[in-house]
Design a protein around this motif. Structure first.
Motif, PDB file in Angstrom:
ATOM      1  N   VAL A   1       0.875  -1.185   0.000  1.00 15.44           N
ATOM      2  CA  VAL A   1       0.000   0.000   0.000  1.00 15.44           C
ATOM      3  C   VAL A   1       0.905   1.225   0.000  1.00 15.44           C
ATOM      4  CG1 VAL A   1      -1.918   1.182   1.119  1.00 15.44           C
ATOM      5  CG2 VAL A   1      -1.680  -1.300   1.364  1.00 15.44           C
ATOM      6  N   ASP A   2       1.052   1.854  -1.161  1.00 12.13           N
ATOM      7  CA  ASP A   2       2.016   2.946  -1.306  1.00 12.13           C
ATOM      8  C   ASP A   2       1.558   3.856  -2.442  1.00 12.13           C
ATOM      9  OD1 ASP A   2       4.279   4.592  -1.697  1.00 12.13           O
ATOM     10  OD2 ASP A   2       5.629   2.977  -1.076  1.00 12.13           O
ATOM     11  N   ASP A   3       1.512   5.172  -2.192  1.00 14.38           N
ATOM     12  CA  ASP A   3       1.056   6.083  -3.240  1.00 14.38           C
ATOM     13  C   ASP A   3       2.140   6.388  -4.273  1.00 14.38           C
ATOM     14  OD1 ASP A   3       2.668   7.683  -1.685  1.00 14.38           O
ATOM     15  OD2 ASP A   3       1.267   9.372  -1.590  1.00 14.38           O
ATOM     16  N   GLU A   4       3.364   5.924  -4.054  1.00 17.31           N
ATOM     17  CA  GLU A   4       4.407   6.020  -5.077  1.00 17.31           C
ATOM     18  C   GLU A   4       4.247   4.816  -6.003  1.00 17.31           C
ATOM     19  OE1 GLU A   4       8.438   7.262  -3.931  1.00 17.31           O
ATOM     20  OE2 GLU A   4       7.700   7.281  -1.870  1.00 17.31           O
ATOM     21  N   GLU A   5       3.408   4.980  -7.021  1.00 15.73           N
ATOM     22  CA  GLU A   5       3.000   3.831  -7.833  1.00 15.73           C
ATOM     23  C   GLU A   5       4.167   3.137  -8.514  1.00 15.73           C
ATOM     24  OE1 GLU A   5      -0.348   2.584 -11.159  1.00 15.73           O
ATOM     25  OE2 GLU A   5      -0.170   4.665 -10.504  1.00 15.73           O
ATOM     26  N   GLU A   6       5.095   3.875  -9.028  1.00 14.84           N
ATOM     27  CA  GLU A   6       6.222   3.255  -9.732  1.00 14.84           C
ATOM     28  C   GLU A   6       7.050   2.387  -8.784  1.00 14.84           C
ATOM     29  OE1 GLU A   6       8.677   2.087 -12.796  1.00 14.84           O
ATOM     30  OE2 GLU A   6       6.713   3.067 -12.823  1.00 14.84           O
ATOM     31  N   LEU A   7       7.289   2.893  -7.578  1.00 17.17           N
ATOM     32  CA  LEU A   7       8.042   2.130  -6.587  1.00 17.17           C
ATOM     33  C   LEU A   7       7.266   0.884  -6.161  1.00 17.17           C
ATOM     34  CD1 LEU A   7      10.422   1.790  -4.654  1.00 17.17           C
ATOM     35  CD2 LEU A   7       9.219   3.272  -3.024  1.00 17.17           C
ATOM     36  N   ALA A   8       5.955   1.048  -5.961  1.00 14.14           N
ATOM     37  CA  ALA A   8       5.126  -0.091  -5.562  1.00 14.14           C
ATOM     38  C   ALA A   8       5.112  -1.159  -6.645  1.00 14.14           C
ATOM     39  CB  ALA A   8       3.710   0.379  -5.257  1.00 14.14           C
ATOM     40  N   ARG A   9       4.972  -0.725  -7.882  1.00 13.50           N
ATOM     41  CA  ARG A   9       4.953  -1.671  -8.997  1.00 13.50           C
ATOM     42  C   ARG A   9       6.287  -2.418  -9.114  1.00 13.50           C
ATOM     43  NH1 ARG A   9       7.090  -1.962 -13.612  1.00 13.50           N
ATOM     44  NH2 ARG A   9       7.939   0.162 -13.463  1.00 13.50           N
ATOM     45  N   MET A  10       7.382  -1.671  -9.006  1.00 17.12           N
ATOM     46  CA  MET A  10       8.714  -2.265  -9.123  1.00 17.12           C
ATOM     47  C   MET A  10       8.965  -3.268  -7.991  1.00 17.12           C
ATOM     48  SD  MET A  10      12.397  -0.316  -9.215  1.00 17.12           S
ATOM     49  CE  MET A  10      12.124   0.361  -7.564  1.00 17.12           C
ATOM     50  N   THR A  11       8.553  -2.907  -6.776  1.00 12.22           N
ATOM     51  CA  THR A  11       8.736  -3.796  -5.634  1.00 12.22           C
ATOM     52  C   THR A  11       7.914  -5.069  -5.804  1.00 12.22           C
ATOM     53  OG1 THR A  11       9.096  -1.881  -4.200  1.00 12.22           O
ATOM     54  CG2 THR A  11       8.592  -3.968  -3.128  1.00 12.22           C
ATOM     55  N   ALA A  12       6.674  -4.919  -6.257  1.00  8.15           N
ATOM     56  CA  ALA A  12       5.811  -6.088  -6.475  1.00  8.15           C
ATOM     57  C   ALA A  12       6.412  -7.018  -7.525  1.00  8.15           C
ATOM     58  CB  ALA A  12       4.411  -5.639  -6.890  1.00  8.15           C
ATOM     59  N   GLU A  13       6.918  -6.445  -8.612  1.00  6.55           N
ATOM     60  CA  GLU A  13       7.520  -7.260  -9.666  1.00  6.55           C
ATOM     61  C   GLU A  13       8.758  -7.993  -9.164  1.00  6.55           C
ATOM     62  OE1 GLU A  13       8.242  -4.618 -12.893  1.00  6.55           O
ATOM     63  OE2 GLU A  13       6.134  -4.580 -13.546  1.00  6.55           O
ATOM     64  N   TYR A  14       9.541  -7.323  -8.341  1.00  9.90           N
ATOM     65  CA  TYR A  14      10.746  -7.943  -7.779  1.00  9.90           C
ATOM     66  C   TYR A  14      10.377  -9.117  -6.870  1.00  9.90           C
ATOM     67  CZ  TYR A  14      15.213  -8.357  -5.295  1.00  9.90           C
ATOM     68  OH  TYR A  14      16.389  -8.821  -4.746  1.00  9.90           O
ATOM     69  N   PHE A  15       9.375  -8.904  -6.018  1.00  8.64           N
ATOM     70  CA  PHE A  15       8.941  -9.980  -5.120  1.00  8.64           C
ATOM     71  C   PHE A  15       8.457 -11.189  -5.917  1.00  8.64           C
ATOM     72  CE2 PHE A  15       7.849  -7.416  -1.014  1.00  8.64           C
ATOM     73  CZ  PHE A  15       9.168  -7.014  -0.947  1.00  8.64           C
ATOM     74  N   ARG A  16       7.708 -10.940  -6.986  1.00  2.28           N
ATOM     75  CA  ARG A  16       7.175 -12.041  -7.786  1.00  2.28           C
ATOM     76  C   ARG A  16       8.286 -12.868  -8.409  1.00  2.28           C
ATOM     77  NH1 ARG A  16       3.459  -7.741 -10.595  1.00  2.28           N
ATOM     78  NH2 ARG A  16       1.848  -7.434  -8.988  1.00  2.28           N
ATOM     79  N   MET A  17       9.417 -12.236  -8.720  1.00  4.33           N
ATOM     80  CA  MET A  17      10.561 -12.953  -9.272  1.00  4.33           C
ATOM     81  C   MET A  17      11.066 -14.017  -8.308  1.00  4.33           C
ATOM     82  SD  MET A  17      12.736  -9.792 -10.941  1.00  4.33           S
ATOM     83  CE  MET A  17      14.210 -10.826 -11.008  1.00  4.33           C
ATOM     84  N   PHE A  18      10.803 -13.817  -7.014  1.00  4.94           N
ATOM     85  CA  PHE A  18      11.259 -14.749  -5.990  1.00  4.94           C
ATOM     86  C   PHE A  18      10.086 -15.521  -5.375  1.00  4.94           C
ATOM     87  CE2 PHE A  18      14.533 -11.564  -6.433  1.00  4.94           C
ATOM     88  CZ  PHE A  18      15.691 -12.309  -6.403  1.00  4.94           C
TER      89      PHE A  18
END
Length: 240
Positions: free
Chosen positions: A8-25
């Motif tokens: 839950v983060d209003d910095e959408e680009e950071l949230a998206r990037m973090t979610a994608e990174y987590f999914r890689m693992f």
């Protein structure tokens, strides 16, 4: 649908990037960018853990945490650019389990998330008779008198002291469980940080808040604890 992690983060680009990174693992992750979107998401889906920013466009993470704590004990890890110790203490005192300051390393953040997810998974797998695991301690436990007993119910992350069930947050339960495993011996702070938070370099303020919360729930007089005692300059001891 169920996810391991909700960001839950209003910095959408950071949230998206973090979610994608987590999914890689193999950490199933979704993100939302506002308070109301978080509430809407949790009406339709479930998650094992929440990464929660403080500054949201339509409110604050503090508000979200307080509302969620009325309904669930899901681990909530605050992630914020706000550096004030006061913000950290508020976040932990209202129900947060951890506070991670931005900017952060994605690998370190993932490690912290995995530590919490591992504990959640362990609790899910608990299979004890009648839904509880009884851990009886000596007669004068917690200084509450002869015949006192302490029970830890891992399936609900609660403690039962002299027959009274006491709800604990995930980190409070983990801290109490760790102290019990090392009962009647001094447990150094770095050991607690490592075993409970998965990080040997953590804030004393975080530990102090969780110890205070445990005392408020378990001790007759939190200001004069008889069970969970401080060993100044070293750590804590659970005397039972």
């Amino acid at each position: 649908m169920h996810y391991n992690c909700l960001i839950v983060d209003d910095e959408e680009e950071l949230a998206r990037m973090t979610a994608e990174y987590f999914r890689m693992f193999d950490v199933s992750t979704e993100y939302v960018t506002s308070r109301e979107a978080c509430y809407a998401f949790l009406k339709e889906h479930t998650a094992d853990l929440i990464l929660l920013d403080i500054n949201l466009g339509d409110g604050t993470g503090f508000e979200v945490c307080k509302r969620l704590r009325e309904e669930t004990q899901i681990p909530i890890l605050f992630v914020s650019a706000r550096q004030s110790d006061d913000d950290v203490l508020v976040a932990l005192s209202i129900g947060g389990d951890d506070y991670i300051k931005k900017p952060y390393s994605l690998s370190v953040l993932l490690a912290k998330v995995k530590v919490n997810l591992k504990r959640v998974e362990q609790l899910k797998k608990v299979n004890v008779q009648a839904g509880t695991e009884m851990k009886e301690v000596p007669e004068n436990a917690a200084g509450t008198g002869k015949g006192s007993t302490l029970t830890l119910d891992e399936s609900t992350m609660s403690a039962i002291l002299n027959g009274e069930r006491i709800a604990l947050k995930a980190k409070e339960f983990a801290l109490l469980q760790c102290l019990y495993q090392h009962r009647n011996t001094i447990v150094k702070k770095d050991i607690l940080f490592e075993e409970v938070w998965g990080d040997s370099f953590f804030s004393d303020g975080t530990l102090n808040v969780h110890v205070r919360k445990l005392r408020e729930k378990l001790e007759n007089d939190p200001n004069n604890p008889q069970m969970l005692k401080t060993v100044w300059g070293t750590g804590y001891i659970l005397e039972i």
